[in-house]
Design a protein around this motif. Structure first.
Motif, PDB file in Angstrom:
ATOM      1  N   VAL A 307      -2.367 -19.673  23.184  1.00 45.08           N
ATOM      2  CA  VAL A 307      -3.664 -19.669  22.526  1.00 45.08           C
ATOM      3  C   VAL A 307      -4.806 -20.029  23.639  1.00 45.08           C
ATOM      4  N   GLY A 308      -4.307 -20.321  24.900  1.00 46.75           N
ATOM      5  CA  GLY A 308      -5.443 -20.761  25.744  1.00 46.75           C
ATOM      6  C   GLY A 308      -4.977 -21.462  27.135  1.00 46.75           C
ATOM      7  N   LYS A 309      -5.839 -21.596  27.877  1.00 48.60           N
ATOM      8  CA  LYS A 309      -5.517 -22.148  29.316  1.00 48.60           C
ATOM      9  C   LYS A 309      -5.696 -23.689  29.204  1.00 48.60           C
ATOM     10  N   ASN A 310      -5.224 -24.430  29.743  1.00 41.80           N
ATOM     11  CA  ASN A 310      -5.053 -25.930  29.840  1.00 41.80           C
ATOM     12  C   ASN A 310      -5.312 -26.689  28.567  1.00 41.80           C
ATOM     13  N   ALA A 413      -7.530 -15.665  30.027  1.00 38.94           N
ATOM     14  CA  ALA A 413      -6.175 -15.715  28.862  1.00 38.94           C
ATOM     15  C   ALA A 413      -6.274 -14.190  28.555  1.00 38.94           C
ATOM     16  N   HIS A 414      -7.306 -13.376  28.240  1.00 33.36           N
ATOM     17  CA  HIS A 414      -7.117 -12.038  27.624  1.00 33.36           C
ATOM     18  C   HIS A 414      -6.330 -11.289  28.843  1.00 33.36           C
ATOM     19  N   GLY A 415      -6.551 -11.490  30.223  1.00 29.93           N
ATOM     20  CA  GLY A 415      -5.858 -10.797  31.180  1.00 29.93           C
ATOM     21  C   GLY A 415      -4.452 -11.253  31.424  1.00 29.93           C
ATOM     22  N   ARG A 416      -3.885 -12.024  30.622  1.00 28.23           N
ATOM     23  CA  ARG A 416      -2.652 -12.696  30.610  1.00 28.23           C
ATOM     24  C   ARG A 416      -2.380 -13.392  31.846  1.00 28.23           C
ATOM     25  N   PHE A 417      -3.589 -14.157  32.320  1.00 27.12           N
ATOM     26  CA  PHE A 417      -3.507 -14.890  33.665  1.00 27.12           C
ATOM     27  C   PHE A 417      -3.158 -14.216  34.931  1.00 27.12           C
ATOM     28  N   ALA A 471     -12.946  -8.195  24.085  1.00 26.68           N
ATOM     29  CA  ALA A 471     -11.635  -8.454  23.552  1.00 26.68           C
ATOM     30  C   ALA A 471     -11.243  -9.685  23.916  1.00 26.68           C
ATOM     31  N   SER A 472     -11.994 -10.425  25.092  1.00 25.88           N
ATOM     32  CA  SER A 472     -11.661 -11.725  25.288  1.00 25.88           C
ATOM     33  C   SER A 472     -11.895 -12.849  24.271  1.00 25.88           C
ATOM     34  N   PHE A 473     -13.013 -12.444  23.293  1.00 22.81           N
ATOM     35  CA  PHE A 473     -13.807 -13.421  22.621  1.00 22.81           C
ATOM     36  C   PHE A 473     -12.624 -14.185  21.863  1.00 22.81           C
ATOM     37  N   ARG A 474     -11.501 -13.501  21.560  1.00 27.22           N
ATOM     38  CA  ARG A 474     -10.694 -14.393  20.550  1.00 27.22           C
ATOM     39  C   ARG A 474     -10.093 -15.555  21.342  1.00 27.22           C
TER      40      ARG A 474
END
Length: 514
Positions: A307-310, A413-417, A471-474
């Motif tokens: 769901v997200g970073k860190n 996160a949208h770019g799959r890190f 697309a990143s906003f989710r």
């Protein structure tokens, strides 16, 4: 407080060829009274006011000198932090009975006057433990002569580390170039029962010899964990790998985790240290520019989640940080630029002189480091000031470090890190959030262009396709600064100036995407 500061201070000054000043002597000379007389006729508050004036004046004067403070001087938060920023601050201490014996007739020491001076000393030491710990080094003076103490202080003065003042969890950050002995000495000072060295395969291949040089003089049992490299490894199973290695080696609570690598290694090793046996010590040896100026200092640890970073982690302050710019020689240009992005971020929102220094410095790269050390040191110092005042991000200070991160983390996160490196995502997020500040009337448009120009100079991205941004906003909903549907966002209102506002997710989306 009868710990030997006047004797040691005078001998240290002689060794360094500097003048020596005892603040108690300056206070009594100015008042025309002894300290007991000042306390008796004017009270402790008046004495502290005189002390504050004298010490503040000395600290504002850049003349090199050795200063002996009174035992209560550093109980002033303002003076303590000034001293930590402007000097090398050493705390001399001793056992209560030693201090009471040295003090002798306590009639000349109003703060020790009590039926049992040793009990009074014990009370003061307990009361002041947190503030006395906020220093560059603490030295026990029991059964140690003054010359030996001077011998211990001189190398500290030469190192000139930065102090992170967090009470009894305080530590120092060494900023140096090609000095592996700083790691050796840091570990030796902590005297751990064993070492758990955490690194990754790339770092081990590129800088492993430097680590071996640092560890070779130590005769401490050591276990090494070499992780696969990359942000995609910053997940719970990788933490499990560290746990398994530590527990398999039979570590105890005297063990020391040594994080040797970039931000991923530092965050994972720090989190593992925070949880192993419910917490063991850790030191950070960052090997990337980004981790040097950001993740290695401040105690944030953790790992990523789908769901997200860190979004899962803990605060666990290291016992020491050793920043050695020699590690940067093997970085790629792209990875080096990512570190610059974090320096630009903190300069833009919290340090106007640092911003000017970045704009004035010559070309920088892993092979051209001239002028970088003072910039790295200043960037770390700026972060230290923020962490000092808001360690756990409960106020408005530490959130300043998140400039560019609300949108940057979402883009990452949208770019799959993997599409964007962390620093590149932060660069994009910084520009986007500055532009948001313009729309909200908080940031001057010219300031956005100033920061954009600086980022471009270091070959960092400043534009993102509208579709990718949408697309990143989710992932914005997973932001750790979120409270309900509101997100706390820092805005730069000018060089080194800031304001923090709560913005709803819908307001943020509308303002950024339209």
């Amino acid at each position: 407080m009868a710990t030997g500061k006047s004797t040691v201070g005078a001998r240290l000054a002689a060794r360094l060829g500097l003048p020596f000043v005892d603040t108690d002597e300056l206070i009594t000379a100015a008042a025309g009274q002894s300290i007991p007389e000042i306390w008796k006729s004017q009270g402790e508050a008046a004495f502290r006011a005189r002390e504050h004036e004298v010490v503040r004046s000395l600290l504002l004067d850049a003349t090199p000198r050795v200063i002996a403070f009174g035992g209560g001087t550093v109980t002033s938060r303002e003076l303590r932090h000034m001293a930590l920023e402007r000097t090398v601050l050493v705390t001399l201490t001793a056992r209560p009975e030693t201090i009471a014996r040295r003090a002798g007739d306590v009639s000349g020491r109003p703060n020790l006057a009590a039926p049992d001076p040793a009990v009074r000393v014990q009370h003061l030491l307990e009361q002041r433990a947190a503030v006395y710990a906020e220093c560059h080094q603490t030295l026990q003076t029991d059964d140690v002569d003054a010359d030996a103490l001077v011998d211990a202080i001189v190398p500290l003065v030469q190192r000139d580390p930065l102090a992170v003042p967090l009470g009894e969890r305080s530590y120092v950050v060494d900023v140096t170039h090609d000095a592996p002995e700083r790691v050796t000495d840091a570990i030796a000072r902590l005297a751990p029962s064993s070492l758990l060295v955490v690194t990754d395969a790339h770092v081990e291949r590129a800088r492993g010899k430097a680590l071996e040089t640092a560890l070779h003089p130590l005769t401490i049992p050591s276990t090494r964990v070499s992780l696969p490299p990359g942000e995609e490894q910053k997940v719970l199973p990788t933490v499990g790998t560290i746990w398994d290695a530590a527990l398999g080696a039979g570590i105890d609570r005297g063990a020391l985790v040594v994080a040797f690598g970039g931000g991923v290694v530092g965050d994972l090793a720090g989190f593992a240290a925070s949880t192993l046996l419910r917490g063991v010590d850790c030191i950070q040896i960052p090997t990337t520019l980004l981790s040097m100026v950001d993740s290695s200092v401040g105690g944030k640890t953790g790992f990523d989640h789908p769901v997200g970073k860190n979004v899962i982690g803990a605060f666990h302050q290291p016992r020491a940080v050793i920043v050695d710019l020699a590690h940067l020689a093997t970085l790629s240009e792209r990875e080096f630029a990512c570190g610059i992005a974090e320096i630009v971020k903190i300069a833009a929102i919290a340090d106007a002189p640092l911003l000017e220094a970045l704009e004035a410095v010559g070309p920088l790269s892993p092979q051209r480091l001239e002028g970088l050390l003072p910039i790295v040191r200043a960037a770390i110092a700026a972060k230290v000031r923020i962490v000092r005042d808001d360690e756990r991000e409960t106020g408005h200070q530490r959130v300043l470090l998140n400039l560019g991160h609300t949108l940057g983390h979402a883009i990452e996160a949208h770019g799959r890190f993997s599409r964007y490196r962390h620093g590149e995502a932060v660069a994009l997020g910084t520009v986007l959030e500055l532009e948001l500040g313009v729309k909200l009337g908080l940031t001057p448009p010219a300031y956005v262009e100033r920061i954009r120009t600086l980022l471009r100079r270091f070959h960092l991205p400043t534009e993102i396709a509208a579709a990718d941004l949408a697309a990143s906003f989710r992932f914005v909903g997973s932001d750790k600064k979120r409270r309900g549907n509101r997100i706390r966002i820092p805005f730069a209102s000018g060089p080194g100036q800031s304001v923090v506002k709560d913005v709803t997710h819908d307001e943020l989306r509308h303002a950024v995407l339209t």
